[in-house]
Design an enzyme around this catalytic site. Structure first.
Site, PDB file in Angstrom:
ATOM      1  N   LYS A 107      34.415  41.658  26.209  1.00  0.00           N
ATOM      2  CA  LYS A 107      35.221  42.739  25.647  1.00  0.00           C
ATOM      3  C   LYS A 107      35.640  43.764  26.702  1.00  0.00           C
ATOM      4  CE  LYS A 107      33.620  42.171  20.924  1.00  0.00           C
ATOM      5  NZ  LYS A 107      32.507  41.192  21.044  1.00  0.00           N
TER       6      LYS A 107
HETATM    7  C1  LIG Z   1      32.490  40.198  20.115  1.00  0.00           C
HETATM    8  C2  LIG Z   1      31.697  39.055  20.563  1.00  0.00           C
HETATM    9  C3  LIG Z   1      31.929  37.762  20.059  1.00  0.00           C
HETATM   10  C4  LIG Z   1      32.956  37.501  18.992  1.00  0.00           C
HETATM   11  O1  LIG Z   1      34.279  37.682  19.440  1.00  0.00           O
HETATM   12  P1  LIG Z   1      35.486  37.839  18.404  1.00  0.00           P
HETATM   13  O2  LIG Z   1      36.674  38.129  19.232  1.00  0.00           O
HETATM   14  O3  LIG Z   1      35.123  38.960  17.478  1.00  0.00           O
HETATM   15  O4  LIG Z   1      35.584  36.537  17.670  1.00  0.00           O
HETATM   16  C5  LIG Z   1      31.195  36.713  20.580  1.00  0.00           C
HETATM   17  N1  LIG Z   1      30.243  36.913  21.505  1.00  0.00           N
HETATM   18  C6  LIG Z   1      29.971  38.139  21.996  1.00  0.00           C
HETATM   19  C7  LIG Z   1      28.891  38.291  22.999  1.00  0.00           C
HETATM   20  C8  LIG Z   1      30.689  39.231  21.553  1.00  0.00           C
HETATM   21  O5  LIG Z   1      30.417  40.442  22.032  1.00  0.00           O
END
Ligand SMILES: *Cc1c(COP(=O)(O)O)cnc(C)c1O
Length: 437
Positions: A107
């Site tokens: 993210k």
């Molecule tokens: C947010 C997150 C996900 C899921 O991603 P999405 O875009 O919401 O499907 C998977 N793994 C980790 C470690 C995350 O932080």
């Protein structure tokens, strides 16, 4: 480029408006009116480009009409101050490591890009902008760190009390400055609901400039396409894609990450299939098998960033493929794993290959192991560093076996500051008004 709402009952908006608003006025998610494709020649030379150069080419396809080229380049290069390498795990399975950013999760890419884009669009504003973000763990830290110290922007991070790990919590409750943490007595879905309600609250929106930094924001979600192209480039560079179909497995919660991958494919990236890997929260898996989409309440699992019962980006996938279950289930395959299986997978991959997966990446890995055929090469997205889940992972592979990266240790030694609130919207609204006026 104009952006339309997936609910199609509100006028199209500019990129600037889509980024500032986050959610469309009719509660839909913004979609670009067109997806610009690359020529085949781009994929012939892609392996000669660096990650940053590739990302800039992709960014121009999305944002080139709206931002001057030099400025866009600056935003992309500043965002990507870290690498997203592809690492071999087994003969046919590679890990796309997305945890080399400041908060050690994927993210960081979208959050850092969005912070810079928002700052660019709002450089002449008078009133402060309030960024609201609901997190099940990693979003909060990525957004908080992406926006930390950006002038004129206040960030409010809402997280479910007791449902995120200590390490995750430390990454958004210890920062101070323009970052305020709100510990909500409820689930992640409650947090998400509070944020959505605030955006639809007309009276509140007259008083405050509100924007979202959740994966629903186009400035966060589209840049995630960057690393899919990079994965392809780096595999091509290694010369291992010859005569192989590429399958990409994405540990999925709100589906923002996989949707960005689907956009990459629509732009011409040669991927034969995507996999949405779920934990026990498997509404997507159920939809793919049955054609029926039934959102439910989320349940807690070891892969808690995927504990989502009503994935927000699902409407983008439906829109992208014109609501055709037939098309969607041909492009995306579904798998899901229980906590017991996740433990088993982390352990097996570690003992058999020496590679340590985090609980989310483990789901992505296993889906490939189960599904790959002879002529296919698989890449799973390692969405977070295993040390972000040290407690869980050390219970599986033994104490002292997970090394805490320096970046994480620094967060852990900070002092926690957060505000405790009920999941009642009125409390949240009052808090915002008190805080900002
Ligand atoms: C947010 C997150 C996900 C899921 O991603 P999405 O875009 O919401 O499907 C998977 N793994 C980790 C470690 C995350 O932080």
């Amino acid at each position: 480029m104009r952006y339309y709402s997936t609910n199609k009952s509100t006028p199209d908006v500019s990129l600037k408006e889509a980024v500032i608003k986050g959610l469309a006025a009719d509660n839909g998610l913004f979609m670009p009116e067109k997806i610009n494709k690359f020529d085949a020649s781009f994929f012939e030379r892609i392996h000669k480009l660096s990650f940053q150069e590739i990302a800039f080419e992709v960014a121009k396809k999305f944002f080139g009409e709206d931002i001057e080229e030099e400025k866009l380049k600056e935003i992309v290069f500043e965002t990507l101050q870290f690498d997203c390498p592809v690492v071999k795990v087994s003969e046919s399975i590679y890990s796309l490591e997305l945890f080399h950013g400041p908060t050690l999760a994927f993210k960081d890419v979208g959050a850092r890009f969005m912070a810079r884009l928002l700052n660019y669009f709002l450089s002449n504003r008078k009133d402060p902008v309030n960024v609201l973000v609901a997190t099940s763990g990693d979003t909060g830290s990525a957004v908080a760190n992406g926006f930390l110290g950006v002038e004129g922007i206040q960030v409010f991070v809402l997280y479910p009390k007791g449902k995120v790990s200590k390490i995750q919590e430390s990454q958004f409750t210890t920062l101070g400055k323009n970052i305020t943490a709100l510990e909500i007595d409820g689930t992640f879905d409650d947090c998400q609901h509070l944020v959505k309600t605030a955006f639809l609250d007309e009276d509140l929106n007259k008083k405050l400039i509100l924007t979202s930094a959740n994966s629903i924001n186009v400035a966060r979600f589209l840049p995630q396409a960057f690393y899919y192209f990079n994965a392809y480039a780096r595999l091509k560079e290694k010369g291992i894609l010859e005569n192989k179909e590429l399958v990409i497995s994405v540990p999925s919660g709100n589906l923002g990450n996989i949707t960005a991958g689907l956009f990459a494919m629509e732009m011409g990236l040669p991927v034969s299939k995507f996999i949405a890997a779920n934990n026990t929260n498997h509404v997507v898996f159920d939809y793919l098998k049955s054609g029926n989409y039934k959102p439910v309440s989320s349940v807690e699992t070891l892969a808690n960033a995927m504990d989502v019962g009503a994935p927000s980006n699902f409407s983008r996938i439906l829109d992208l493929y014109r609501y055709s279950h037939k098309t969607i289930s041909k492009i995306i395959d579904g798998y899901w794993y229980s906590d017991a299986q996740i433990k088993e997978i982390v352990k097996n991959v570690y003992t058999e290959t020496g590679y340590l997966c985090d609980p989310h990446g483990a789901c992505g890995y296993e889906a490939l192991r189960e599904s790959l055929s002879e002529n296919q090469l698989g890449v799973f997205l390692e969405t977070a560093h295993p040390a972000k889940f040290t407690e869980t992972v050390e219970k599986i592979i033994g104490k002292g076996n997970v090394k805490l990266p320096k970046k994480l240790a620094a967060f852990m030694s900070g002092e926690k500051k957060s505000n405790y609130l009920s999941s009642d919207y009125v409390d949240f609204r009052n808090f915002l008004l008190r805080f900002t006026t």
